[in-house]
Design a protein around this motif. Structure first.
Motif, PDB file in Angstrom:
ATOM      1  N   GLY A  60       0.787  -1.226   0.000  1.00 43.11           N
ATOM      2  CA  GLY A  60       0.000   0.000   0.000  1.00 43.11           C
ATOM      3  C   GLY A  60       0.820   1.278   0.000  1.00 43.11           C
ATOM      4  N   SER A  61       2.137   1.191   0.143  1.00 41.93           N
ATOM      5  CA  SER A  61       2.989   2.372   0.132  1.00 41.93           C
ATOM      6  C   SER A  61       3.114   2.917  -1.294  1.00 41.93           C
ATOM      7  N   ALA A  62       3.613   4.137  -1.394  1.00 43.49           N
ATOM      8  CA  ALA A  62       3.798   4.751  -2.714  1.00 43.49           C
ATOM      9  C   ALA A  62       4.770   3.929  -3.561  1.00 43.49           C
ATOM     10  N   ARG A  63       5.810   3.406  -2.955  1.00 45.07           N
ATOM     11  CA  ARG A  63       6.789   2.601  -3.709  1.00 45.07           C
ATOM     12  C   ARG A  63       6.176   1.292  -4.195  1.00 45.07           C
ATOM     13  N   SER A  64       5.348   0.679  -3.348  1.00 41.32           N
ATOM     14  CA  SER A  64       4.734  -0.571  -3.792  1.00 41.32           C
ATOM     15  C   SER A  64       3.663  -0.314  -4.849  1.00 41.32           C
ATOM     16  N   LYS A  65       3.035   0.863  -4.818  1.00 39.76           N
ATOM     17  CA  LYS A  65       2.065   1.202  -5.864  1.00 39.76           C
ATOM     18  C   LYS A  65       2.766   1.387  -7.202  1.00 39.76           C
ATOM     19  N   ARG A  66       3.972   1.973  -7.190  1.00 36.66           N
ATOM     20  CA  ARG A  66       4.736   2.099  -8.434  1.00 36.66           C
ATOM     21  C   ARG A  66       5.159   0.719  -8.940  1.00 36.66           C
ATOM     22  N   ALA A  67       5.541  -0.164  -8.016  1.00 33.13           N
ATOM     23  CA  ALA A  67       5.905  -1.525  -8.405  1.00 33.13           C
ATOM     24  C   ALA A  67       4.693  -2.254  -8.979  1.00 33.13           C
ATOM     25  N   ALA A 109       8.907 -13.484 -12.935  1.00 34.98           N
ATOM     26  CA  ALA A 109       9.637 -12.359 -12.352  1.00 34.98           C
ATOM     27  C   ALA A 109       8.970 -11.949 -11.044  1.00 34.98           C
ATOM     28  N   ILE A 110       9.776 -11.439 -10.118  1.00 41.32           N
ATOM     29  CA  ILE A 110       9.289 -10.881  -8.862  1.00 41.32           C
ATOM     30  C   ILE A 110       9.615  -9.397  -8.883  1.00 41.32           C
ATOM     31  N   ILE A 111       8.601  -8.577  -8.648  1.00 46.77           N
ATOM     32  CA  ILE A 111       8.786  -7.131  -8.705  1.00 46.77           C
ATOM     33  C   ILE A 111       8.497  -6.545  -7.331  1.00 46.77           C
ATOM     34  N   VAL A 112       9.414  -5.725  -6.854  1.00 44.83           N
ATOM     35  CA  VAL A 112       9.245  -5.057  -5.558  1.00 44.83           C
ATOM     36  C   VAL A 112       9.654  -3.598  -5.689  1.00 44.83           C
ATOM     37  N   GLY A 113       9.177  -2.782  -4.761  1.00 46.51           N
ATOM     38  CA  GLY A 113       9.608  -1.397  -4.683  1.00 46.51           C
ATOM     39  C   GLY A 113      10.929  -1.310  -3.938  1.00 46.51           C
ATOM     40  N   ARG A 114      11.655  -0.252  -4.199  1.00 50.49           N
ATOM     41  CA  ARG A 114      12.956  -0.052  -3.554  1.00 50.49           C
ATOM     42  C   ARG A 114      12.764   0.223  -2.065  1.00 50.49           C
ATOM     43  N   SER A 115      13.703  -0.232  -1.248  1.00 50.28           N
ATOM     44  CA  SER A 115      13.662   0.041   0.188  1.00 50.28           C
ATOM     45  C   SER A 115      13.825   1.520   0.420  1.00 50.28           C
ATOM     46  N   ARG A 116      13.216   2.002   1.480  1.00 56.17           N
ATOM     47  CA  ARG A 116      13.294   3.436   1.754  1.00 56.17           C
ATOM     48  C   ARG A 116      14.360   3.735   2.795  1.00 56.17           C
ATOM     49  N   GLY A 117      15.030   4.830   2.598  1.00 55.47           N
ATOM     50  CA  GLY A 117      15.933   5.385   3.597  1.00 55.47           C
ATOM     51  C   GLY A 117      17.155   4.560   3.919  1.00 55.47           C
ATOM     52  N   LEU A 144      16.076 -10.828  -1.887  1.00 50.10           N
ATOM     53  CA  LEU A 144      15.477 -11.535  -3.015  1.00 50.10           C
ATOM     54  C   LEU A 144      16.462 -11.704  -4.167  1.00 50.10           C
ATOM     55  N   MET A 145      17.238 -10.669  -4.453  1.00 51.45           N
ATOM     56  CA  MET A 145      18.201 -10.765  -5.557  1.00 51.45           C
ATOM     57  C   MET A 145      19.231 -11.855  -5.302  1.00 51.45           C
ATOM     58  N   ARG A 146      19.568 -12.071  -4.043  1.00 48.54           N
ATOM     59  CA  ARG A 146      20.548 -13.108  -3.713  1.00 48.54           C
ATOM     60  C   ARG A 146      19.960 -14.509  -3.759  1.00 48.54           C
ATOM     61  N   ARG A 147      18.690 -14.656  -3.356  1.00 49.46           N
ATOM     62  CA  ARG A 147      18.151 -15.996  -3.143  1.00 49.46           C
ATOM     63  C   ARG A 147      17.108 -16.467  -4.139  1.00 49.46           C
ATOM     64  N   ALA A 148      16.374 -15.567  -4.756  1.00 49.23           N
ATOM     65  CA  ALA A 148      15.266 -15.989  -5.621  1.00 49.23           C
ATOM     66  C   ALA A 148      15.770 -16.671  -6.878  1.00 49.23           C
ATOM     67  N   HIS A 149      14.971 -17.584  -7.374  1.00 52.89           N
ATOM     68  CA  HIS A 149      15.315 -18.301  -8.601  1.00 52.89           C
ATOM     69  C   HIS A 149      14.774 -17.600  -9.841  1.00 52.89           C
ATOM     70  N   GLN A 150      13.967 -16.569  -9.637  1.00 52.70           N
ATOM     71  CA  GLN A 150      13.410 -15.784 -10.732  1.00 52.70           C
ATOM     72  C   GLN A 150      14.134 -14.441 -10.790  1.00 52.70           C
ATOM     73  N   PRO A 151      14.049 -13.770 -11.917  1.00 50.95           N
ATOM     74  CA  PRO A 151      14.584 -12.417 -11.985  1.00 50.95           C
ATOM     75  C   PRO A 151      13.827 -11.528 -10.998  1.00 50.95           C
ATOM     76  N   VAL A 152      14.543 -10.629 -10.351  1.00 52.48           N
ATOM     77  CA  VAL A 152      13.949  -9.674  -9.414  1.00 52.48           C
ATOM     78  C   VAL A 152      14.109  -8.277 -10.001  1.00 52.48           C
ATOM     79  N   ILE A 153      13.002  -7.573 -10.115  1.00 55.65           N
ATOM     80  CA  ILE A 153      13.027  -6.219 -10.647  1.00 55.65           C
ATOM     81  C   ILE A 153      12.680  -5.278  -9.505  1.00 55.65           C
ATOM     82  N   VAL A 154      13.555  -4.310  -9.265  1.00 54.32           N
ATOM     83  CA  VAL A 154      13.356  -3.334  -8.191  1.00 54.32           C
ATOM     84  C   VAL A 154      12.955  -2.015  -8.832  1.00 54.32           C
ATOM     85  N   VAL A 155      11.758  -1.540  -8.482  1.00 53.95           N
ATOM     86  CA  VAL A 155      11.221  -0.310  -9.041  1.00 53.95           C
ATOM     87  C   VAL A 155      11.497   0.832  -8.057  1.00 53.95           C
ATOM     88  N   PRO A 156      12.135   1.909  -8.535  1.00 52.31           N
ATOM     89  CA  PRO A 156      12.439   3.027  -7.605  1.00 52.31           C
ATOM     90  C   PRO A 156      11.200   3.775  -7.160  1.00 52.31           C
TER      91      PRO A 156
END
Length: 139
Positions: free
Chosen positions: A12-19, A106-114, A127-139
């Protein structure tokens, strides 16, 4: 290709809405369905020592209808096949499990804040270290 192609973490955060917006576009372009995963955060240290959250927080149906209604109002999800999955636990672990369960491409997540994401392990880095799928981080 599986039934679901794209998985997105949503809180529900702004970053997750962009993701979510990015993931919806990606699912639409690839012609696959979207899995929206909402994880009720659980502290990894508390879980290790056996501390449980209050019963209300562990109820997986608490707020599901409200969250589904909120997602249904999102313009970029109209006309797209999507499903909402709610779970509780360590966010990165649950997203990784859902990615395997739904065979997401693919797994898509918002970028961590702060600074917290820099000092501690962020969800996206884990996720980038462990997931078996590509991980896309949306700013």
């Amino acid at each position: 290709m599986g039934k679901y192609g794209v998985l997105v973490g949503y809180n529900g955060s702004a970053r997750s809405k962009r993701a979510l917006s990015y993931a919806a576009g990606m699912a639409r372009r690839s012609g696959t369905a979207l899995v929206v995963v909402h994880v009720s955060r659980q502290n990894a240290v508390a879980a290790f020592f056996g501390f449980e959250p209050p019963v209300v927080a562990r109820n997986p149906y608490c707020g599901t209808q409200t969250l589904a209604q909120q997602l249904a109002c999102e313009d970029h999800l109209s006309g797209l096949s999507w499903t909402l999955v709610r779970c509780s636990g360590v966010v990165a672990d649950e997203l990784e499990k859902a990615g395997r369960k739904y065979r997401a491409n693919a797994i898509i997540v918002g970028r961590s804040r702060g600074a917290g994401g820099k000092l501690f392990r962020s969800i996206s880095r884990t996720l980038m270290r462990r997931a078996h799928q590509p991980v896309i981080v949306v700013p």
